[in-house]
Design an enzyme around this catalytic site. Structure first.
Site, short mmCIF file in Angstrom:
data_model
loop_
_atom_site.label_atom_id
_atom_site.label_comp_id
_atom_site.label_asym_id
_atom_site.label_seq_id
_atom_site.Cartn_x
_atom_site.Cartn_y
_atom_site.Cartn_z
N ASP A 31 -3.65 5.94 6.25
CA ASP A 31 -3.99 7.10 7.09
C ASP A 31 -5.16 6.74 7.99
O ASP A 31 -4.95 6.36 9.14
CB ASP A 31 -4.18 8.39 6.28
CG ASP A 31 -5.06 8.25 5.07
OD1 ASP A 31 -5.85 7.29 4.97
OD2 ASP A 31 -5.00 9.13 4.21
N GLU B 40 0.84 -1.19 0.00
CA GLU B 40 0.00 0.00 0.00
C GLU B 40 0.88 1.24 0.00
O GLU B 40 1.97 1.23 0.56
CB GLU B 40 -0.90 -0.03 1.24
CG GLU B 40 -1.84 1.11 1.40
CD GLU B 40 -2.89 1.26 0.31
OE1 GLU B 40 -2.50 1.56 -0.84
OE2 GLU B 40 -4.09 1.12 0.60
N ASP B 41 0.40 2.31 -0.62
CA ASP B 41 1.17 3.56 -0.64
C ASP B 41 1.08 4.29 0.69
O ASP B 41 2.08 4.75 1.21
CB ASP B 41 0.75 4.47 -1.79
CG ASP B 41 -0.73 4.82 -1.79
OD1 ASP B 41 -1.51 4.22 -1.02
OD2 ASP B 41 -1.14 5.70 -2.57
N ARG C 130 1.64 12.11 -9.21
CA ARG C 130 2.11 10.74 -8.96
C ARG C 130 3.52 10.50 -9.47
O ARG C 130 4.25 9.69 -8.94
CB ARG C 130 1.19 9.71 -9.64
CG ARG C 130 -0.17 9.57 -9.05
CD ARG C 130 -0.89 8.36 -9.66
NE ARG C 130 -2.31 8.38 -9.43
CZ ARG C 130 -2.91 7.95 -8.33
NH1 ARG C 130 -2.19 7.49 -7.34
NH2 ARG C 130 -4.21 8.00 -8.21
N PHE D 101 -1.41 16.37 4.14
CA PHE D 101 -1.64 15.87 2.79
C PHE D 101 -0.33 15.85 2.00
O PHE D 101 0.42 16.83 2.02
CB PHE D 101 -2.68 16.72 2.06
CG PHE D 101 -3.09 16.10 0.76
CD1 PHE D 101 -3.99 15.06 0.72
CD2 PHE D 101 -2.54 16.56 -0.43
CE1 PHE D 101 -4.35 14.46 -0.48
CE2 PHE D 101 -2.90 15.97 -1.64
CZ PHE D 101 -3.80 14.92 -1.67
#
Length: 181
Positions: A107, A103-104, A169, A156
């Site tokens: 959160d 997973e990136d 990205r 963020f």
């Protein structure tokens, strides 16, 4: 670059490309030890984890390793919707396999929890979870992460696969929203 502009927002460098690559290498080496003899199936969560998954998988030396892709969506703009939308599910047989979810970012934990439930429904032998970035302050559900690249504040970010409205990205480093600083 110290700052970047992505659409209408300015971002400041947070994690350099060199630091990311160093940490990815460390995680991959630990995985090679932990997964020896297990023929793991790596599951890349699209879209965000594609760079992390690619860089990890290139360094995996465990025999009979394979990779597949699973696509979910939960973000609009800079906020999680709190709702998970399945876009592309599994086509491989996960039964009795060692599965490593890549997973990136974790959160709120909602997406990874949903992914784990989806994987468990296929009756794998065991599940490992790897995330490039973890925001412990934002986590709302308990998650057991086996490999964490970086713990960061609840701000963020974009870059290295992470996006802001589909943009950013391609950045090789990670940047934090400047107004969050």
């Amino acid at each position: 670059m110290k700052t970047v502009q992505v659409l209408d927002k300015r971002f400041k460098l947070s994690i350099s490309e060199e630091d990311i690559q160093k940490r990815v290498n460390e995680i991959a080496q630990q995985m090679n030890k932990d997964l020896e003899g297990k023929s793991p199936l790596f599951v890349c969560i699209l879209n965000g984890a594609f760079m992390f998954a690619s860089d990890i998988f290139k360094q995996i030396t465990v025999e009979n390793s394979s990779i597949t892709f699973f696509r979910l969506s939960s973000y609009v703009g800079t906020k999680s919707t709190g709702k998970i939308k399945l876009i592309m599910g599994f086509t491989e047989d996960l039964a009795n396999r060692t599965v490593v979810i890549l997973e990136d970012i974790v959160d709120t934990g909602v997406t990874i929890q949903n992914t784990i439930e989806q994987v468990k429904a296929h009756k794998p032998k065991e599940i490992y979870i790897a995330t490039l970035v973890y925001k412990p302050e934002a986590c709302k559900v308990p998650v057991n992460l086996d490999y964490v690249g970086f713990e960061i504040p609840n701000k963020f970010i974009v870059g290295y696969g992470l996006d802001y409205d589909l943009m950013g990205r391609n950045l090789p480093a990670i940047y934090t929203l400047a107004e969050d600083e």
